[in-house]
Scaffold this motif. Structure first.
Motif, short mmCIF file in Angstrom:
data_model
loop_
_atom_site.label_atom_id
_atom_site.label_comp_id
_atom_site.label_asym_id
_atom_site.label_seq_id
_atom_site.Cartn_x
_atom_site.Cartn_y
_atom_site.Cartn_z
N THR A 102 -8.80 -1.38 11.78
CA THR A 102 -7.89 -0.27 11.50
C THR A 102 -8.20 0.81 12.53
N GLU A 109 -8.25 4.99 13.07
CA GLU A 109 -8.20 6.28 12.37
C GLU A 109 -8.02 7.37 13.42
N TYR A 118 2.80 -8.06 7.86
CA TYR A 118 3.06 -6.62 7.83
C TYR A 118 2.05 -5.94 8.74
N VAL A 153 0.06 -2.67 10.14
CA VAL A 153 -0.37 -1.33 9.73
C VAL A 153 -1.31 -0.79 10.80
N SER A 166 -3.69 2.36 9.92
CA SER A 166 -4.89 2.96 9.31
C SER A 166 -5.32 2.22 8.04
N GLN A 188 -5.66 3.55 5.11
CA GLN A 188 -4.80 3.97 3.99
C GLN A 188 -3.50 3.14 4.00
N GLN A 189 -2.92 2.94 5.20
CA GLN A 189 -1.69 2.12 5.27
C GLN A 189 -1.98 0.69 4.86
N MET A 190 -3.17 0.19 5.23
CA MET A 190 -3.51 -1.19 4.87
C MET A 190 -3.63 -1.29 3.34
N ASP A 208 -2.16 0.66 1.10
CA ASP A 208 -0.82 0.80 0.50
C ASP A 208 -0.07 -0.52 0.56
N THR A 209 -0.15 -1.21 1.71
CA THR A 209 0.58 -2.47 1.89
C THR A 209 -0.02 -3.56 0.99
N GLN A 219 1.12 -3.15 -2.51
CA GLN A 219 2.52 -3.56 -2.76
C GLN A 219 2.63 -5.06 -3.04
N ASN A 267 -13.02 6.42 3.77
CA ASN A 267 -11.74 5.76 3.55
C ASN A 267 -11.80 5.05 2.20
#
Ligand code: PMT
Length: 410
Positions: free
Chosen positions: A205, A207, A256, A258, A260, A262-264, A266-267, A270, A311
């Motif tokens: 990731t 940052e 998908y 990503v 960061s 946080q995005q990882m 969130d995904t 989902q 994180n």
């Protein structure tokens, strides 16, 4: 019986580890392989051709100019007979000869004469393994398509500690089976993961520090992408959440992208409800910048201090759900690999963890090869250095066994 009807030619060169070859041949036979053994002259000092003949059930060949052998199974015939040529142990001397095309005995002549894929299990003193000439020969062999199994690290016959031990016979057979399944089997693959939905994270990731700078790590995504590809090949439905990497998406895998942590997270959140299995292979940054700067930081003073804040831990978040999927985490360590991996297994309450020593040159981060120690509450498997594709296949099979076992006891 993963080597059913495969013709495995085993070349034994003269190292102390040659004493393990009768066990190796027995294990190959147990997988259904037809095995023929070739010894170098010096190997005969470490293992008897009679014991190898007894376990293989075939005459063992040593000399290039052997009248008997030429009459029946000449070296060209033997080279053509092989579906796969395994050289174990492969000494520094034999690797040098193979790399430079010397053909002054039967084993080295077979290497030049066979169209079969060649796998070597290097074995030598750690200093010899680290010698620049050995490294250069090894790399030359790899660049020509030779696959290596091991070497492993540990205590050596001479009392030294370090890399150079031959991989154990069971590890060699496991790697050979994975290799055959991936590259040689015409039959359709096993589909042990059919009907399973697997969510995998891969890559690093990033940052952000400011609009033009970031902190990250050396993960290339290769290990996670290999897992995605092999899981798909084993019949699974695969969702891959990838950090910033430059790799092609494996065919049939849903990806998908990503940036960061946080995005990882969130995904992953989902998609995790639908997942039977979650594999966290990504090298997620443990910390992010406490306050991201909206504008590029200006140079000021000799030192720069940036505050970081933790994180979210994606794997721990998934494993702590009320009804979590089967969780397979990774542990990237540079020391005390097993101990630290066990701590992560317990602390994050995982079903399984795959630990890798990322301090070893040529393995782990950003390379095509890796070695893994796979740990559960009750079991430990060691997978010797291999290509990430072959390792991914072996790891998924071990994971499947554990997953099935857990379903049965529930
Ligand atoms: O990508 P490659 O170049 O092919 O290299 C492969 C690899 C070395 C990255 C891979 O084999 C590997 O070890 N991945 C895990 C790297 C890592 O971050 O390990 P860790 O010990 O710091 O983390 C332990 C586990 O927690 C990992 O499963 C990690 O994905 C997960 N984690 C960590 C921190 C965090 N904030 N969220 C997480 O989910």
């Amino acid at each position: 019986m993963q080597l059913e009807q495969k013709n495995v030619l085993v070349g034994v060169s003269g190292g102390i580890a040659a004493y393990k070859t009768p066990d190796l041949v027995r294990k190959l036979k147990a997988q259904g392989a037809n095995v023929r053994v070739v010894l170098t002259e010096s190997a005969t000092h470490f293992v008897s051709s009679l014991s190898l003949q007894a376990v293989s059930g075939e005459k063992v060949s040593t000399h290039l100019l052997d009248e008997d052998a030429e009459a029946g199974m000449g070296h060209i015939e033997l080279a053509r007979w092989a579906d796969i040529f395994l050289i174990a142990p492969a000494t520094a001397n034999i690797m040098a000869k193979l790399a430079h095309g010397l053909a002054d005995d039967l084993l080295t002549t077979l290497y030049l004469a066979t169209p079969a894929p060649v796998l070597i299990a290097p074995a030598m003193n750690q200093q010899m393994w680290a010698a620049p000439a050995t490294t250069a020969n090894f790399e030359l062999l790899l660049s020509r398509g030779v696959t290596t199994i091991g070497p492993a690290a540990g205590e050596q016959a001479c009392g030294d500690m370090g890399y150079g031990r031959m991989a154990e016979p069971a590890e060699i057979v496991e790697a050979l089976c994975a290799h055959c399944e991936m590259y040689l089997n015409e039959a359709p693959r096993e589909t042990i993961l059919k009907g399973k939905r697997i969510l995998i994270t891969a890559g690093p990731t990033r940052e952000a520090i400011d609009p033009v700078r970031y902190i990250s790590n050396h993960s290339s995504g290769k290990m996670g992408f290999a897992l995605a590809e092999q899981a798909k090949n084993l019949g699974a439905e695969v969702i891959l959440v990838a950090g910033p990497v430059s790799l092609e998406t494996p065919v049939g895998v849903t990806r998908y992208d990503v940036i960061s942590a946080q995005q990882m997270l969130d995904t992953v959140e989902q998609h995790v409800d639908q997942a039977d299995i979650f594999i966290a292979c990504a090298a997620v940054a443990d910390y992010k910048v406490a306050r991201e700067n909206a504008q590029k930081l200006k140079k000021s003073g000799d030192e720069l201090t940036i505050a970081f804040t933790q994180n979210p831990d994606i794997l721990k978040t998934v494993a702590s759900r009320s009804n979590p999927p089967f969780t397979l985490g990774f542990a990237a360590e540079t020391e005390n690999v097993e101990e630290y991996a066990r701590i992560k297994l317990n602390k994050k309450r995982l079903n399984m963890i795959a630990a890798n020593d990322v301090s070893i040159p040529g393995l782990g981060f950003n390379s095509d090869r890796n070695a893994l120690m796979i740990i559960t509450k009750n079991t430990t498997h060691r997978l010797a250095p291999e290509t990430k594709d072959a390792l991914a296949l072996s790891l998924l099979k071990i994971m499947h066994e554990e997953y099935t076992h857990l379903q049965e006891v529930r």
